[in-house]
Motif scaffolding. Structure first.
Motif, PDB file in Angstrom:
ATOM      1  N   HIS A 153      11.310   3.872 -11.464  1.00 25.96           N
ATOM      2  CA  HIS A 153      12.179   5.030 -11.682  1.00 25.96           C
ATOM      3  C   HIS A 153      11.771   5.815 -12.923  1.00 25.96           C
ATOM      4  N   ALA A 154      11.426   5.103 -13.997  1.00 23.63           N
ATOM      5  CA  ALA A 154      11.136   5.768 -15.270  1.00 23.63           C
ATOM      6  C   ALA A 154       9.706   6.304 -15.348  1.00 23.63           C
ATOM      7  N   ALA A 155       8.747   5.564 -14.810  1.00 25.45           N
ATOM      8  CA  ALA A 155       7.340   5.919 -15.008  1.00 25.45           C
ATOM      9  C   ALA A 155       6.692   6.592 -13.802  1.00 25.45           C
ATOM     10  N   HIS A 156       7.327   6.489 -12.631  1.00 23.41           N
ATOM     11  CA  HIS A 156       6.690   7.027 -11.420  1.00 23.41           C
ATOM     12  C   HIS A 156       7.654   7.869 -10.600  1.00 23.41           C
ATOM     13  N   ALA A 157       8.505   8.629 -11.278  1.00 30.01           N
ATOM     14  CA  ALA A 157       9.507   9.427 -10.570  1.00 30.01           C
ATOM     15  C   ALA A 157       8.863  10.443  -9.628  1.00 30.01           C
ATOM     16  N   GLU A 158       7.772  11.087 -10.069  1.00 25.67           N
ATOM     17  CA  GLU A 158       7.133  12.093  -9.222  1.00 25.67           C
ATOM     18  C   GLU A 158       6.530  11.454  -7.970  1.00 25.67           C
ATOM     19  N   ARG A 159       5.883  10.306  -8.147  1.00 26.12           N
ATOM     20  CA  ARG A 159       5.287   9.631  -6.993  1.00 26.12           C
ATOM     21  C   ARG A 159       6.379   9.081  -6.067  1.00 26.12           C
ATOM     22  N   MET A 160       7.500   8.650  -6.652  1.00 31.09           N
ATOM     23  CA  MET A 160       8.613   8.230  -5.812  1.00 31.09           C
ATOM     24  C   MET A 160       9.095   9.402  -4.956  1.00 31.09           C
ATOM     25  N   GLY A 161       9.203  10.580  -5.572  1.00 33.87           N
ATOM     26  CA  GLY A 161       9.626  11.762  -4.827  1.00 33.87           C
ATOM     27  C   GLY A 161       8.690  12.117  -3.693  1.00 33.87           C
ATOM     28  N   SER A 162       7.398  11.814  -3.860  1.00 28.20           N
ATOM     29  CA  SER A 162       6.422  12.135  -2.819  1.00 28.20           C
ATOM     30  C   SER A 162       6.650  11.328  -1.548  1.00 28.20           C
ATOM     31  N   LEU A 163       7.398  10.219  -1.632  1.00 24.65           N
ATOM     32  CA  LEU A 163       7.644   9.403  -0.446  1.00 24.65           C
ATOM     33  C   LEU A 163       8.450  10.148   0.617  1.00 24.65           C
ATOM     34  N   ILE A 217       2.802 -10.373  -8.021  1.00 21.85           N
ATOM     35  CA  ILE A 217       2.799  -9.025  -8.568  1.00 21.85           C
ATOM     36  C   ILE A 217       1.564  -8.233  -8.171  1.00 21.85           C
ATOM     37  N   GLY A 218       0.409  -8.865  -8.151  1.00 24.53           N
ATOM     38  CA  GLY A 218      -0.807  -8.151  -7.774  1.00 24.53           C
ATOM     39  C   GLY A 218      -0.719  -7.597  -6.366  1.00 24.53           C
ATOM     40  N   GLN A 219      -0.236  -8.405  -5.431  1.00 20.94           N
ATOM     41  CA  GLN A 219      -0.061  -7.943  -4.056  1.00 20.94           C
ATOM     42  C   GLN A 219       0.967  -6.816  -3.985  1.00 20.94           C
ATOM     43  N   LEU A 220       2.024  -6.937  -4.778  1.00 18.60           N
ATOM     44  CA  LEU A 220       3.062  -5.909  -4.786  1.00 18.60           C
ATOM     45  C   LEU A 220       2.506  -4.577  -5.282  1.00 18.60           C
ATOM     46  N   ARG A 221       1.727  -4.598  -6.356  1.00 23.23           N
ATOM     47  CA  ARG A 221       1.145  -3.354  -6.877  1.00 23.23           C
ATOM     48  C   ARG A 221       0.283  -2.674  -5.810  1.00 23.23           C
ATOM     49  N   ARG A 222      -0.522  -3.461  -5.112  1.00 23.39           N
ATOM     50  CA  ARG A 222      -1.382  -2.873  -4.084  1.00 23.39           C
ATOM     51  C   ARG A 222      -0.553  -2.296  -2.939  1.00 23.39           C
ATOM     52  N   ALA A 223       0.526  -2.983  -2.574  1.00 23.25           N
ATOM     53  CA  ALA A 223       1.370  -2.497  -1.485  1.00 23.25           C
ATOM     54  C   ALA A 223       2.057  -1.183  -1.850  1.00 23.25           C
ATOM     55  N   VAL A 224       2.568  -1.091  -3.074  1.00 27.84           N
ATOM     56  CA  VAL A 224       3.224   0.146  -3.516  1.00 27.84           C
ATOM     57  C   VAL A 224       2.201   1.270  -3.625  1.00 27.84           C
ATOM     58  N   ARG A 225       1.008   0.942  -4.118  1.00 24.27           N
ATOM     59  CA  ARG A 225      -0.042   1.956  -4.211  1.00 24.27           C
ATOM     60  C   ARG A 225      -0.397   2.494  -2.824  1.00 24.27           C
ATOM     61  N   THR A 226      -0.416   1.613  -1.834  1.00 23.59           N
ATOM     62  CA  THR A 226      -0.694   2.057  -0.463  1.00 23.59           C
ATOM     63  C   THR A 226       0.361   3.036   0.032  1.00 23.59           C
ATOM     64  N   LEU A 227       1.632   2.773  -0.318  1.00 28.46           N
ATOM     65  CA  LEU A 227       2.703   3.706   0.059  1.00 28.46           C
ATOM     66  C   LEU A 227       2.497   5.069  -0.570  1.00 28.46           C
ATOM     67  N   PHE A 228       2.190   5.088  -1.864  1.00 25.81           N
ATOM     68  CA  PHE A 228       1.993   6.356  -2.556  1.00 25.81           C
ATOM     69  C   PHE A 228       0.793   7.121  -1.982  1.00 25.81           C
ATOM     70  N   GLU A 229      -0.279   6.403  -1.650  1.00 24.19           N
ATOM     71  CA  GLU A 229      -1.458   7.054  -1.085  1.00 24.19           C
ATOM     72  C   GLU A 229      -1.148   7.634   0.287  1.00 24.19           C
ATOM     73  N   ALA A 230      -0.351   6.915   1.080  1.00 19.59           N
ATOM     74  CA  ALA A 230       0.024   7.430   2.396  1.00 19.59           C
ATOM     75  C   ALA A 230       0.861   8.694   2.271  1.00 19.59           C
ATOM     76  N   ALA A 231       1.721   8.741   1.247  1.00 19.80           N
ATOM     77  CA  ALA A 231       2.578   9.904   1.054  1.00 19.80           C
ATOM     78  C   ALA A 231       1.784  11.128   0.583  1.00 19.80           C
ATOM     79  N   SER A 232       0.674  10.903  -0.083  1.00 21.85           N
ATOM     80  CA  SER A 232      -0.103  12.019  -0.630  1.00 21.85           C
ATOM     81  C   SER A 232      -1.099  12.588   0.360  1.00 21.85           C
ATOM     82  N   CYS A 233      -1.268  11.943   1.519  1.00 23.11           N
ATOM     83  CA  CYS A 233      -2.251  12.425   2.518  1.00 23.11           C
ATOM     84  C   CYS A 233      -1.748  13.702   3.202  1.00 23.11           C
TER      85      CYS A 233
END
Length: 233
Positions: A153-163, A217-233
């Protein structure tokens, strides 16, 4: 999705607020008591630590009923500011007894022998048997979910909005700056739940599943990154 038993077990082993209700102990000035901490034993029983001089402990040790009926009630509140902030509630009921010599100086350990449980949360309302509760495991991120959601919420608000781009016709197309506010609401090994707030008042939830369940945590970071990348396509 996580089972009802897993969701209940997760709430019990989280930092959510909880109160122990023992209506049968009429000698206690206040039958609502907050345990200092709680844990779950291998048989599914709850172990609740209280000050040894608390009214509840005194009433229990002096009462005629050695094992009164009791209910632990848990309230789950979202760790980020969002409309309708209560995410769920759970109850675990059973018989209550003292466990001598297990709590340390000035403390008394109480055991709640689980007989039944119930959860009412973002997934729905379901009853949970004692055996299912005993055999379930809490979500692997139960100890870190609050800080992870706060960080998103604090550090990735813009990327959250892209979802919102992944919602199809549910929202009006456009840049994230003009779309609904996206607040990370809940996180588990299967996915991320986001509450979209439109115009500061109306809101709806969307669930974004991970490609596969994650457990660290490592798997979680990759999973969230995949969501953000899908939203930016």
């Amino acid at each position: 999705m996580p089972s009802a038993a897993e969701r209940t077990r997760t709430l019990v082993q989280s930092t959510c607020s909880a109160v122990l209700l023992v209506p049968g102990l009429v000698a206690a000035p206040d039958h609502r008591s907050v345990p200092d901490d709680r844990s779950v034993g291998p048989r599914g029983d709850l172990f609740l630590r209280f000050p040894a001089d608390s009214p509840l402990v005194r009433a229990l040790t002096q009462g005629r009923d050695d094992e009164p009926a009791a209910v632990l009630e848990i309230t789950d509140v979202a760790p980020v500011s969002v409309p309708h902030r209560i995410r769920g509630r759970a109850r675990v009921g059973g018989r209550l007894s003292c466990v001598p010599g297990q709590a340390g100086p000035g403390r008394t350990m109480l055991r709640l022998e689980t007989a039944e449980a119930f959860v009412d949360d973002l997934w729905g309302a379901e009853e949970v048997t004692a055996d299912a509760f005993r055999d379930a495991e809490p979500d692997p991120f139960v100890a870190h979910e609050a800080e992870l959601l706060q960080h998103l919420h604090a550090a990735h608000a813009e990327r959250m909005g892209s979802l919102s781009a992944l919602l199809g016709e549910r929202t009006t197309p456009g840049c994230a700056a003009h779309g609904p506010d996206a607040v990370p609401l809940a996180l588990d090994r299967f996915g991320l739940r986001v509450r979209f707030v439109e115009g500061g008042r109306a809101c709806f939830d969307a669930r974004f599943e991970f490609p596969e369940p994650v457990r660290e945590i490592g798997q979680l970071r990759r999973a969230v990154r995949t969501l953000f990348e899908a939203a930016s396509c």
